[in-house]
Design a protein around this motif. Structure first.
Motif, PDB file in Angstrom:
ATOM      1  N   GLY A 240      46.498 -26.041  29.977  1.00 36.00           N
ATOM      2  CA  GLY A 240      46.393 -24.845  30.404  1.00 36.00           C
ATOM      3  C   GLY A 240      45.387 -24.597  31.365  1.00 36.00           C
ATOM      4  O   GLY A 240      44.963 -23.263  31.651  1.00 36.00           O
ATOM      5  N   VAL A 241      44.903 -25.683  31.937  1.00 34.28           N
ATOM      6  CA  VAL A 241      43.784 -25.235  32.950  1.00 34.28           C
ATOM      7  C   VAL A 241      44.627 -24.794  34.461  1.00 34.28           C
ATOM      8  O   VAL A 241      45.744 -25.322  34.785  1.00 34.28           O
ATOM      9  CB  VAL A 241      43.053 -26.644  33.360  1.00 34.28           C
ATOM     10  CG1 VAL A 241      42.271 -26.416  34.449  1.00 34.28           C
ATOM     11  CG2 VAL A 241      42.374 -27.153  31.948  1.00 34.28           C
ATOM     12  N   PRO A 242      44.030 -23.666  35.057  1.00 35.03           N
ATOM     13  CA  PRO A 242      44.612 -23.384  36.256  1.00 35.03           C
ATOM     14  C   PRO A 242      44.448 -24.387  37.455  1.00 35.03           C
ATOM     15  O   PRO A 242      43.467 -25.074  37.255  1.00 35.03           O
ATOM     16  CB  PRO A 242      44.060 -22.043  36.448  1.00 35.03           C
ATOM     17  CG  PRO A 242      42.696 -22.203  35.699  1.00 35.03           C
ATOM     18  CD  PRO A 242      42.886 -22.869  34.637  1.00 35.03           C
ATOM     19  N   ALA A 243      45.305 -24.253  38.401  1.00 36.49           N
ATOM     20  CA  ALA A 243      45.296 -24.985  39.609  1.00 36.49           C
ATOM     21  C   ALA A 243      45.340 -26.572  39.371  1.00 36.49           C
ATOM     22  O   ALA A 243      44.476 -27.443  39.588  1.00 36.49           O
ATOM     23  CB  ALA A 243      43.999 -24.864  40.369  1.00 36.49           C
ATOM     24  N   ALA A 244      46.175 -26.810  38.039  1.00 35.35           N
ATOM     25  CA  ALA A 244      46.270 -28.360  37.707  1.00 35.35           C
ATOM     26  C   ALA A 244      46.786 -28.883  39.173  1.00 35.35           C
ATOM     27  O   ALA A 244      46.211 -30.206  39.194  1.00 35.35           O
ATOM     28  CB  ALA A 244      47.266 -28.300  36.775  1.00 35.35           C
ATOM     29  N   GLY A 245      47.703 -28.452  39.731  1.00 36.29           N
ATOM     30  CA  GLY A 245      48.316 -29.481  40.891  1.00 36.29           C
ATOM     31  C   GLY A 245      47.118 -29.593  41.815  1.00 36.29           C
ATOM     32  O   GLY A 245      47.089 -30.840  42.359  1.00 36.29           O
ATOM     33  N   ILE A 246      46.121 -28.736  42.199  1.00 42.24           N
ATOM     34  CA  ILE A 246      45.075 -28.955  43.091  1.00 42.24           C
ATOM     35  C   ILE A 246      44.383 -29.899  42.563  1.00 42.24           C
ATOM     36  O   ILE A 246      43.910 -30.956  43.162  1.00 42.24           O
ATOM     37  CB  ILE A 246      44.328 -27.718  43.376  1.00 42.24           C
ATOM     38  CG1 ILE A 246      45.268 -26.640  43.941  1.00 42.24           C
ATOM     39  CG2 ILE A 246      43.041 -28.023  44.069  1.00 42.24           C
ATOM     40  CD1 ILE A 246      44.664 -25.390  44.516  1.00 42.24           C
ATOM     41  N   LEU A 247      43.879 -29.895  41.150  1.00 43.48           N
ATOM     42  CA  LEU A 247      43.029 -30.865  40.672  1.00 43.48           C
ATOM     43  C   LEU A 247      43.673 -32.378  40.579  1.00 43.48           C
ATOM     44  O   LEU A 247      42.981 -33.300  40.824  1.00 43.48           O
ATOM     45  CB  LEU A 247      42.560 -30.392  39.043  1.00 43.48           C
ATOM     46  CG  LEU A 247      41.734 -29.159  39.181  1.00 43.48           C
ATOM     47  CD1 LEU A 247      41.584 -28.904  37.622  1.00 43.48           C
ATOM     48  CD2 LEU A 247      40.359 -29.386  39.785  1.00 43.48           C
TER      49      LEU A 247
END
Length: 377
Positions: A240-247
């Motif tokens: 559930g970490v936000p911005a998983a796509g960027i990371l």
């Protein structure tokens, strides 16, 4: 004794021929300059995936054109679209990434859980470093990591811009790859004949070694980076970490640069701890350690399937080639080092005959006459 006159050499003619050949080569490269990035990438991709093409061709009843179309679709969906997605993600959120780095909150890292120290090998070191960051208190963590994060962000965004220029050449790459897939046998035969004309069998061996090195890098470096990034992104998304796509896009760039996926995943762990999701943070930390060490097992195994070269040579070529030539240096660097080291080793192992020995004396050394004791025996 009859003296054979020495033939005179027209030095001016030889120099003019060399100058004309150099001018033709430089002019040809200048004309082809707009197509060189696409040509290099297409050649690299075709050489790395040539066995796949042959396998598809066998399943298509020997029809090369059908296998070529299938390979172009695979190239589009497996390489072009994921790379474009990663680049566009970094470009779209580039300003947000820099703002987040510069405006990190004054966050005090919690003390490490007791089970961290019990992790084999790396556990005590991780616990010690974690405790050091926790003792730094509010603002101490930011003061220690902000310069590194800023430098890393600038580097990643700068290289993302370079790769973005490469995306503009994707259409040329796909077209050239289609031509090479359909006429690859002719191109390979030309390369072998050119190498044979230049250096004999040693040149042909160098061409084969270059192809094997490209396949080894494609298997060991690229596949490992994709697997690590996919597993790391999956862990971030499940946690559930936000911005998983960027990371995940950052992890792709870091893994290709041989820095590993651990930094973006540790950022997700820190966010989870900050939001009191300690169980998810602990699980993601363990998953980050597993994913981060996966390359130590997967990369050597895949590289050894492509070419039997030392890992130090391959990794030096990958890192040095990337800093020297950009992303395409991932493939150019190992090829240059592999061919150079192999030719140098072959030259060193080749024992030359003694320089000052007459041919008749060399024959006597190789086959000495029988002495009195040998005759009596």
């Amino acid at each position: 004794m009859r003296v054979i006159p020495r033939q005179s050499v027209d030095i001016a003619r030889v120099l003019l021929v060399i100058v004309m050949l150099l001018a033709l080569m430089i002019g040809s490269l200048y004309v082809l300059r707009p197509f060189l990035p696409g040509l290099i990438w297409a050649t690299t991709i075709v050489v790395a995936t040539w066995p796949v093409l042959l396998s598809i061709q066998r399943h298509c009843g020997g029809r090369r054109w059908l296998a070529t179309v299938a390979m172009l679709f695979i190239l589009l969906f497996v390489i072009v679209l994921p790379l474009y997605q990663a680049i566009s993600t970094l470009a779209l959120h580039g300003g947000a990434i820099m703002s987040a780095v510069k405006s990190l909150p004054d966050y005090a890292l919690l003390a490490p859980p007791s089970w961290i120290a019990s992790i084999p090998l790396a556990g005590p070191r991780i616990a010690q470093e974690w405790q050091t960051l926790s003792d730094a208190g509010a603002g101490g963590l930011l003061a220690r990591i902000e310069p590194y994060l800023t430098t890393a962000a600038h580097w990643l965004l700068g290289h993302a811009a370079i790769v973005g220029v490469f995306v503009m050449h994707m259409l040329i790459t796909v077209i050239i790859a289609g031509i090479l897939y359909s006429k690859g046998d002719t191109a390979a035969d030309f390369a072998r004949r050119f190498a044979n004309r230049l250096a004999g069998q040693r040149g042909v061996a160098a061409i084969r070694l270059a192809a094997s090195a490209i396949r080894a890098v494609a298997l060991g470096i690229v596949v490992t980076a994709v697997v690590q990034s996919a597993l790391g992104g999956l862990g971030l998304w499940i946690a559930g970490v936000p911005a998983a796509g960027i990371l995940t896009a950052l992890m792709v760039m870091l893994c290709l640069a041989q820095l590993g996926p651990i930094l973006p995943m540790l950022g997700g762990v820190a966010w989870l701890f900050q939001n009191d999701m300690k169980l998810a943070a602990a699980v993601l930390l363990v998953w980050a350690i597993v994913v981060g060490t996966l390359d130590n097992l997967l990369r050597p195994l895949l590289i050894k399937r492509g070419v039997n070269l030392s890992m130090l040579l391959i990794l030096s070529g990958v890192l040095g080639g990337m800093f020297a030539f950009g992303i395409v240096g991932l493939f150019i660097g190992p090829v240059i080092l592999a061919v150079t080291s192999t030719l140098l080793k072959a030259w060193i192992d080749e024992v030359p005959p003694p320089a000052d020995v007459h041919p008749d004396e060399a024959a006597l050394i190789a086959d000495p006459p029988e002495g009195p004791q040998q005759k009596r025996a």
